[in-house]
Design an enzyme around this catalytic site. Structure first.
Site, PDB file in Angstrom:
ATOM      1  N   SER A  28     -20.489  36.487   3.219  1.00 26.84           N
ATOM      2  CA  SER A  28     -20.734  37.292   2.019  1.00 26.84           C
ATOM      3  C   SER A  28     -22.198  37.321   1.592  1.00 26.84           C
ATOM      4  CB  SER A  28     -19.861  36.790   0.867  1.00 26.84           C
ATOM      5  OG  SER A  28     -20.127  35.432   0.582  1.00 26.84           O
ATOM      6  N   HIS A  33     -15.121  40.864   3.047  1.00 26.92           N
ATOM      7  CA  HIS A  33     -16.142  41.904   3.257  1.00 26.92           C
ATOM      8  C   HIS A  33     -15.904  42.716   4.521  1.00 26.92           C
ATOM      9  CE1 HIS A  33     -18.846  40.910  -0.058  1.00 26.92           C
ATOM     10  NE2 HIS A  33     -18.475  39.658   0.161  1.00 26.92           N
ATOM     11  N   LYS A  78     -13.249  44.747  -2.690  1.00 27.83           N
ATOM     12  CA  LYS A  78     -14.574  45.148  -2.231  1.00 27.83           C
ATOM     13  C   LYS A  78     -14.507  46.578  -1.712  1.00 27.83           C
ATOM     14  CE  LYS A  78     -16.079  40.574  -2.505  1.00 27.83           C
ATOM     15  NZ  LYS A  78     -15.821  39.203  -2.124  1.00 27.83           N
TER      16      LYS A  78
HETATM   17  C1  PLP Z   1     -15.570  38.064  -2.763  1.00 28.31           C
HETATM   18  C2  PLP Z   1     -14.987  37.070  -1.859  1.00 28.31           C
HETATM   19  C3  PLP Z   1     -13.819  36.377  -2.193  1.00 28.31           C
HETATM   20  C4  PLP Z   1     -13.194  36.494  -3.544  1.00 28.31           C
HETATM   21  O1  PLP Z   1     -12.478  37.685  -3.660  1.00 28.31           O
HETATM   22  P1  PLP Z   1     -12.153  38.225  -5.118  1.00 28.31           P
HETATM   23  O2  PLP Z   1     -11.101  39.250  -4.899  1.00 28.31           O
HETATM   24  O3  PLP Z   1     -13.414  38.781  -5.651  1.00 28.31           O
HETATM   25  O4  PLP Z   1     -11.668  37.056  -5.909  1.00 28.31           O
HETATM   26  C5  PLP Z   1     -13.273  35.530  -1.261  1.00 28.31           C
HETATM   27  N1  PLP Z   1     -13.852  35.349  -0.064  1.00 28.31           N
HETATM   28  C6  PLP Z   1     -14.983  35.982   0.275  1.00 28.31           C
HETATM   29  C7  PLP Z   1     -15.567  35.746   1.639  1.00 28.31           C
HETATM   30  C8  PLP Z   1     -15.597  36.854  -0.607  1.00 28.31           C
HETATM   31  O5  PLP Z   1     -16.731  37.468  -0.274  1.00 28.31           O
END
Ligand code: PLP
Length: 386
Positions: free
Chosen positions: A175, A203, A234
């Protein structure tokens, strides 16, 4: 006591504050009454404001109300939840799927369901905080291997995995660095030690792979893992997360995953919007094409200017700075130049790797990217980074 802590953070240039975005998230947003180009959103395909998703959310709200009224196991399972889970299973080609309220909740529920005390978790050093927290909650022994370093992982496997239940956890797309887990070799290694693998594809979902099914699709490895985890928050533009896998695993999680059981079901609107996002992903492949075209322009532009970045293979392109104060100054100067891309500092990233984490989306125009590159050039030169 709080004051002291906050003051200390401020002195170390590590204090964080919330910044108000005064408009919908899009390629350009309003901040302090000015329109600026946003180079920080994870809404990679522009689905957060897509008319079809908005309409689906409104229709579900009209039919089912704004709240589910209870946890899923009590009386909170509504038709939009059921329909989304069926659509997710079809999307991932698994028997079943389970919706969680967020990616964070999915990881802290899934990991302790897969493994407990007596087991071993091996995690990439740069994996997401939710995987670490899930590992801690599980009570399993927890070890980190150097980022994408399979020799180190192999050494830890031979030391800690023999005769014990073992789980390897990694981001699919990292991320903060935008690079990819070395999944082909990693899965081979896992097989040799009979270890389970959790690829967090927050992602990757909607972004990687010809059809946007994620990092495993990108590597042609989807059938190699029994269960898949990704988020709806995302590229899919809304919120929530899924675990897709065999029916027995899903029924087990319904009975065991505490972050699924002890929380109110997601609103019908977000479930309906996510289902629509899966349909739009199929119906509008040009969004992914635009994303990758923009990504090529942005990555080549930053590289040509001479900025230092990572081995990124995704729309996440960090500009590495190092010092947190300098990263903050850069972000402030960029904002003055009409570009919003915040500084990311420890503890989100390791010490000495403060950065401007930029992301590019399908919604940016060529002109916006050119303008943003010009701002990076001006500010980078001012700060002596170029
Ligand atoms: C953003 C993210 C999360 C968390 O997801 P949310 O739906 O925002 O709680 C978990 N793992 C990774 C790798 C992320 O980038």
């Amino acid at each position: 006591m709080f004051d002291d802590d906050l003051q200390q953070l401020e002195e170390r240039h590590l204090l964080r504050q919330l910044r108000l975005i005064e408009s919908p998230t899009a390629a350009a947003v309003m901040i302090d009454g000015r329109s600026v180009i946003l180079m920080a959103s994870n809404d990679y395909l522009g689905l957060a404001t897509h008319p079809r998703l908005k309409q689906a959310a409104i229709a579900a709200t009209e039919r089912f109300g704004v709240g589910a009224g209870a946890s899923r196991l009590v009386s909170g399972t509504l038709p939009p939840h059921r329909a989304l889970e069926q659509a997710l299973a079809a999307f991932k080609g698994t028997e079943a799927a389970l919706l969680f309220g967020s990616g964070y909740l999915a990881n802290i529920g899934l990991i302790p369901s897969l493994i407990g005390s007596g087991g071993t978790i091996l995690a990439d050093r740069l994996c997401h905080a939710s995987l670490i927290d899930g590992g801690r909650l599980s009570g399993a022994d927890f070890h980190r291997y150097r980022h994408r370093d399979l020799d180190h992982l192999a050494a830890l496997l031979s030391k800690h995995a023999t005769g014990r239940k073992t789980l390897i956890v990694t981001d699919g797309v990292f991320s903060m660095d935008g690079d990819l887990a070395p999944l082909p070799a990693l899965l081979g290694l896992a097989d040799r030690y009979d270890a389970m693998v959790l690829v967090d594809d927050a992602h990757g979902t909607g972004v990687m792979g010809a059809e946007g099914r994620g990092t495993l699709e990108h590597f042609g490895l989807e059938s190699r893992l029994p269960f898949h985890m990704g988020t709806l928050s995302k590229a899919l533009g809304g919120s929530g997360a899924y675990v897709a896998g065999p029916d027995t695993l899903i029924r087990y999680l319904v009975n065991r995953a505490r972050s699924f059981i002890y929380t109110t079901a997601p609103p019908p609107a977000t479930a309906a919007a996510a289902q629509e996002a899966l349909a739009v992903l199929r119906a509008e492949p040009e969004r992914r094409a635009r994303l990758w075209r923009n990504r090529a322009q942005w990555h080549a532009g930053l590289r040509a200017l001479g900025f230092r970045t990572t081995d990124t293979q995704s729309p996440i392109i960090p500009v590495l700075i190092g010092d947190p104060q300098q990263a903050l100054t850069m972000a402030e100067r960029l904002l003055q130049q009409g570009v919003y891309a915040p500084a990311i500092r420890p503890p989100t990233v390791p010490p000495e790797t403060s950065r401007i984490r930029t992301t590019v989306t399908a919604e940016h125009t060529v002109e916006q990217l050119d303008h943003a590159l010009a701002a990076f050039k001006t500010v980078g030169a001012e700060l002596g980074l170029l």
